[in-house]
Design an enzyme around this catalytic site. Structure first.
Site, short mmCIF file in Angstrom:
data_model
loop_
_atom_site.label_atom_id
_atom_site.label_comp_id
_atom_site.label_asym_id
_atom_site.label_seq_id
_atom_site.Cartn_x
_atom_site.Cartn_y
_atom_site.Cartn_z
N HIS A 180 -3.70 -43.09 10.58
CA HIS A 180 -3.41 -41.85 9.83
C HIS A 180 -2.57 -42.20 8.61
CE1 HIS A 180 -2.54 -37.58 9.26
NE2 HIS A 180 -1.25 -37.84 9.27
N HIS A 211 5.93 -40.76 11.07
CA HIS A 211 5.28 -41.19 9.82
C HIS A 211 5.80 -40.36 8.66
CE1 HIS A 211 2.67 -37.86 10.96
NE2 HIS A 211 2.11 -37.87 9.77
N HIS A 254 0.58 -31.21 16.20
CA HIS A 254 -0.13 -30.01 15.70
C HIS A 254 -0.88 -29.31 16.82
CE1 HIS A 254 0.33 -30.52 11.30
NE2 HIS A 254 0.32 -31.82 11.56
N ASP A 294 5.41 -32.76 6.30
CA ASP A 294 5.55 -31.79 7.40
C ASP A 294 6.14 -32.46 8.65
OD1 ASP A 294 3.03 -33.15 7.56
OD2 ASP A 294 2.33 -31.70 9.03
N HIS A 295 6.50 -33.73 8.55
CA HIS A 295 7.15 -34.45 9.65
C HIS A 295 8.58 -34.88 9.31
CE1 HIS A 295 3.43 -34.90 12.12
NE2 HIS A 295 2.94 -34.55 10.95
N HIS A 313 4.67 -38.22 6.32
CA HIS A 313 4.19 -36.96 5.73
C HIS A 313 5.28 -35.89 5.74
CE1 HIS A 313 -0.26 -38.23 6.37
NE2 HIS A 313 0.22 -38.64 5.22
N ASP A 331 0.68 -37.68 14.32
CA ASP A 331 -0.67 -37.27 13.93
C ASP A 331 -1.71 -38.34 14.26
OD1 ASP A 331 0.46 -34.97 12.96
OD2 ASP A 331 0.15 -35.43 10.84
ZN LIG Z 1 0.49 -36.66 8.97
#
Ligand SMILES: [Zn+2]
Length: 269
Positions: free
Chosen positions: A117, A59, A180, A63-64, A61, A142
């Site tokens: 998400h 996805h 995570h 941090d990905h 985001h 996530d």
């Molecule tokens: Zn995320």
């Protein structure tokens, strides 16, 4: 020294405060899953003598995906990712029903749509097809976490509950590689909503011990999640009773309403 490919393994690459980036490799080639940061991936590739051959994204985001440009500057590799999540770097857009032949690896992955998400979030599942002797693996970003689930930033409770039900229907032995290390915090919430769950107590003890020595609690597996993750247990009378007692649910609510009430409670727990 000559390297020859061996069986597939998954390397845990910690990043940021509590992210896990994953490197699927055969001792020679590697695919990076959700490389939010390039440097830990580059360090792990070098330390293990691996060459990057693909990037897999779940996805949009940061941090990905944040490490993708720097990885592409060093390795000219295809970027697999969701068709509908607005990621500019994706060269091979994917959605439910697609299958990925991972370049450089003897690995085929099935793509699952798991919105909630984010709108276009996908997961990658290693099934039997094309992987005759391999274990089942799930890379779910996530969506499903150890004893928890992702927040609903873009989707509805109905979508997320359906996505989690889809993942819960995978084989019990499927290893769950989520993105995570949230397991202990999730387990403390799970204990509050289902204090009588023995499997949950055992998991809390085992995972507390692991974290005490800085070991990851991930991957878990689908059987453990079904036994301990409240977001997969929305029909459990004990969980429903806890929500009703907390004034967060009316008796007789649907499983989706139970899911939504759990998610809202966790948000403020
Ligand atoms: Zn995320």
């Amino acid at each position: 020294m000559t390297n020859s490919p061996s069986s597939l393994a998954v390397l845990t690459v910690p990043a940021f405060k509590d992210n896990y980036l994953w490197l699927i490799h055969d001792g020679l080639h590697a695919a990076a899953v959700d490389p939010g940061d390039a440097q830990p991936i580059l360090d792990a590739l070098r330390a293990n003598g691996l060459t990057l051959t693909a990037i897999l994204l779940t996805h949009h985001h940061a941090d990905h995906i944040g490490g993708v440009p720097q990885l592409l500057a060093e390795y000219n590799v295809p970027v697999f990712g969701p068709r509908n999540d607005g990621i500019a770097e994706v060269t091979h857009p994917l959605s439910e029903g697609d299958r990925v032949q991972v370049p450089g690896l003897a690995l085929e992955l099935a793509v699952l749509d798991v919105p909630g998400h984010t709108r276009g979030h996908i997961a990658y599942f290693r099934d039997e097809q094309g992987n005759p002797s391999g274990t089942h693996w799930l890379f779910c970003g996530d969506t499903l976490f150890g004893a928890g689930c992702g927040r609903l930033f873009e989707g509805t409770p109905e979508q997320m509950a359906a996505s989690l039900a889809k993942l819960a229907a995978l084989p019990d032995d499927t290893l769950v590689f989520c993105a995570h290390e949230y397991t202990l915090s999730n387990l403390r919430f799970a204990e509050a909503v289902e204090p009588g769950n023995q499997a949950l107590q055992l998991r809390l003890a085992a995972d507390s011990k692991a974290r005490g020595t800085n070991l990851p609690t991930i991957p878990s597996n689908i059987a453990i999640e079904k036994a301990t993750n409240p977001f997969l247990r929305t029909t459990e009378p004990g969980i429903v009773a806890s929500l009703v007692a907390a004034g967060r649910l009316q008796p007789g609510a649907t499983p989706v309403a139970v899911f939504a009430a759990l998610r809202e409670w966790k948000n403020v727990f």
